[in-house]
Design a protein around this motif. Structure first.
Motif, short mmCIF file in Angstrom:
data_model
loop_
_atom_site.label_atom_id
_atom_site.label_comp_id
_atom_site.label_asym_id
_atom_site.label_seq_id
_atom_site.Cartn_x
_atom_site.Cartn_y
_atom_site.Cartn_z
N GLY A 14 57.98 53.16 0.24
CA GLY A 14 57.07 54.21 -0.20
C GLY A 14 56.37 54.82 0.98
N PRO A 15 55.55 55.84 0.74
CA PRO A 15 54.87 56.51 1.85
C PRO A 15 53.76 55.64 2.44
CG PRO A 15 54.26 57.52 -0.25
CD PRO A 15 55.31 56.49 -0.54
N VAL A 16 53.72 55.58 3.76
CA VAL A 16 52.67 54.86 4.48
C VAL A 16 52.28 55.64 5.73
CG1 VAL A 16 53.41 52.56 3.72
CG2 VAL A 16 54.25 53.47 5.87
N ARG A 17 51.11 55.32 6.24
CA ARG A 17 50.67 55.82 7.54
C ARG A 17 49.75 54.77 8.16
NH1 ARG A 17 46.49 60.79 6.32
NH2 ARG A 17 44.94 59.57 5.20
N ILE A 18 49.62 54.83 9.46
CA ILE A 18 48.77 53.90 10.20
C ILE A 18 47.50 54.64 10.61
CG2 ILE A 18 48.60 52.38 12.22
CD1 ILE A 18 50.84 51.52 10.36
N ARG A 19 46.35 54.00 10.42
CA ARG A 19 45.07 54.55 10.85
C ARG A 19 44.45 53.54 11.81
NH1 ARG A 19 41.22 58.13 8.74
NH2 ARG A 19 42.59 58.53 6.97
N CYS A 20 44.11 54.00 13.01
CA CYS A 20 43.52 53.11 14.00
C CYS A 20 42.55 53.89 14.88
CB CYS A 20 44.62 52.47 14.85
SG CYS A 20 45.57 53.65 15.84
N ARG A 21 42.04 53.24 15.91
CA ARG A 21 41.18 53.89 16.90
C ARG A 21 41.79 53.68 18.27
NH1 ARG A 21 37.09 56.53 15.29
NH2 ARG A 21 36.12 56.01 13.33
N SER A 22 41.71 54.71 19.09
CA SER A 22 42.18 54.57 20.47
C SER A 22 41.18 53.71 21.23
CB SER A 22 42.32 55.95 21.13
OG SER A 22 41.05 56.53 21.32
N SER A 77 39.44 54.57 23.55
CA SER A 77 38.25 55.38 23.81
C SER A 77 37.41 55.60 22.55
CB SER A 77 38.65 56.74 24.41
OG SER A 77 39.41 57.48 23.47
N GLY A 78 37.87 55.08 21.39
CA GLY A 78 37.12 55.16 20.16
C GLY A 78 37.49 56.31 19.24
N ARG A 79 38.46 57.10 19.63
CA ARG A 79 38.88 58.25 18.82
C ARG A 79 39.74 57.78 17.65
NH1 ARG A 79 41.69 63.56 21.35
NH2 ARG A 79 40.73 64.93 19.85
N SER A 80 39.51 58.36 16.47
CA SER A 80 40.30 58.04 15.28
C SER A 80 41.69 58.64 15.42
CB SER A 80 39.60 58.60 14.04
OG SER A 80 40.38 58.37 12.89
N VAL A 81 42.72 57.84 15.18
CA VAL A 81 44.11 58.29 15.27
C VAL A 81 44.82 57.90 13.98
CG1 VAL A 81 46.29 58.09 16.53
CG2 VAL A 81 44.12 58.03 17.78
N ILE A 82 45.57 58.86 13.41
CA ILE A 82 46.26 58.65 12.15
C ILE A 82 47.70 59.12 12.32
CG2 ILE A 82 46.28 59.16 9.69
CD1 ILE A 82 43.32 60.27 10.32
N THR A 83 48.66 58.27 11.98
CA THR A 83 50.06 58.72 12.06
C THR A 83 50.35 59.66 10.90
OG1 THR A 83 50.98 56.94 10.70
CG2 THR A 83 50.78 56.52 13.08
N SER A 84 51.38 60.45 11.07
CA SER A 84 51.84 61.26 9.95
C SER A 84 52.43 60.31 8.91
CB SER A 84 52.88 62.28 10.42
OG SER A 84 53.93 61.65 11.10
N TRP A 85 52.51 60.75 7.66
CA TRP A 85 53.07 59.94 6.59
C TRP A 85 54.57 59.78 6.82
CZ3 TRP A 85 50.31 57.38 3.05
CH2 TRP A 85 49.01 57.80 2.79
N VAL A 86 55.07 58.59 6.52
CA VAL A 86 56.50 58.34 6.59
C VAL A 86 56.89 57.51 5.37
CG1 VAL A 86 56.26 56.26 8.02
CG2 VAL A 86 58.38 57.56 8.08
N ASN A 87 58.04 57.80 4.81
CA ASN A 87 58.51 57.07 3.64
C ASN A 87 59.40 55.92 4.09
OD1 ASN A 87 58.66 56.61 0.91
ND2 ASN A 87 60.38 57.98 0.61
N LEU A 88 58.98 54.68 3.80
CA LEU A 88 59.76 53.51 4.20
C LEU A 88 60.84 53.20 3.18
CD1 LEU A 88 56.92 51.11 5.38
CD2 LEU A 88 58.22 52.76 6.71
#
Length: 160
Positions: free
Chosen positions: A139-147, A149-160
């Protein structure tokens, strides 16, 4: 000639008929609510730069497949953006999927895997930024993390 009130009444009636005849599934509504709730205007998008399931990426990953002494991943994904690189290996098994990930340039805290149905799973990164996640289904997933330096980073959605 119809008036604005008549048009509004007709649209309201048609909306009610459509809602009764073909209601929106609850999981779609929940996913939409979660997507709006989780929207991060300050987040930097980490875009998909390679996917072994696509023809062009197959060539890029062919060397990796040969170099792993016969171990072949079913799918390899790479994302990059906001100073973070996300590498994912998706391996199907008897009980679902195993997702093996590595985040380079990410802070080891607050790393989440978000699912299209609104679920969110926090993953713990080891000292090299790696994690393993077992999933019952794709199903669709994405990763949400922080660099780092503290910046929010979110991957694009990908269907597994």
């Amino acid at each position: 000639m119809s008036t604005d009130r008549e048009d509004d009444a007709l649209l309201e009636m048609l909306s009610q008929v459509a809602a009764e005849a073909d209601p929106l599934p609850e999981d779609v509504t929940a996913a939409a609510r979660e997507a709006i709730r989780m929207h991060d205007l300050d987040g930097q998008l980490a875009e998909l730069i390679a996917d072994s399931a696509s023809t062009a990426a197959d060539l890029e990953y062919e060397t990796v497949r040969r170099a792993t002494a016969g171990i072949t991943a079913d799918r390899l994904l790479s994302f990059e953006g906001g100073g973070v690189r996300v590498e994912l290996e998706i391996a199907p098994g008897d009980d679902g999927l195993t997702v093996i990930g590595q985040l380079v340039g990410a802070s080891p805290v607050a790393c989440d895997v978000e699912c299209g149905d609104g679920r969110r799973e926090t993953v713990q990164l080891d000292e090299l930024g790696r994690f393993i996640l077992d999933r019952r289904q794709g199903g669709p997933v994405r990763i949400r993390c922080r660099s780092v330096s503290g910046r929010s980073v979110i991957t694009s959605w990908v269907n597994l």
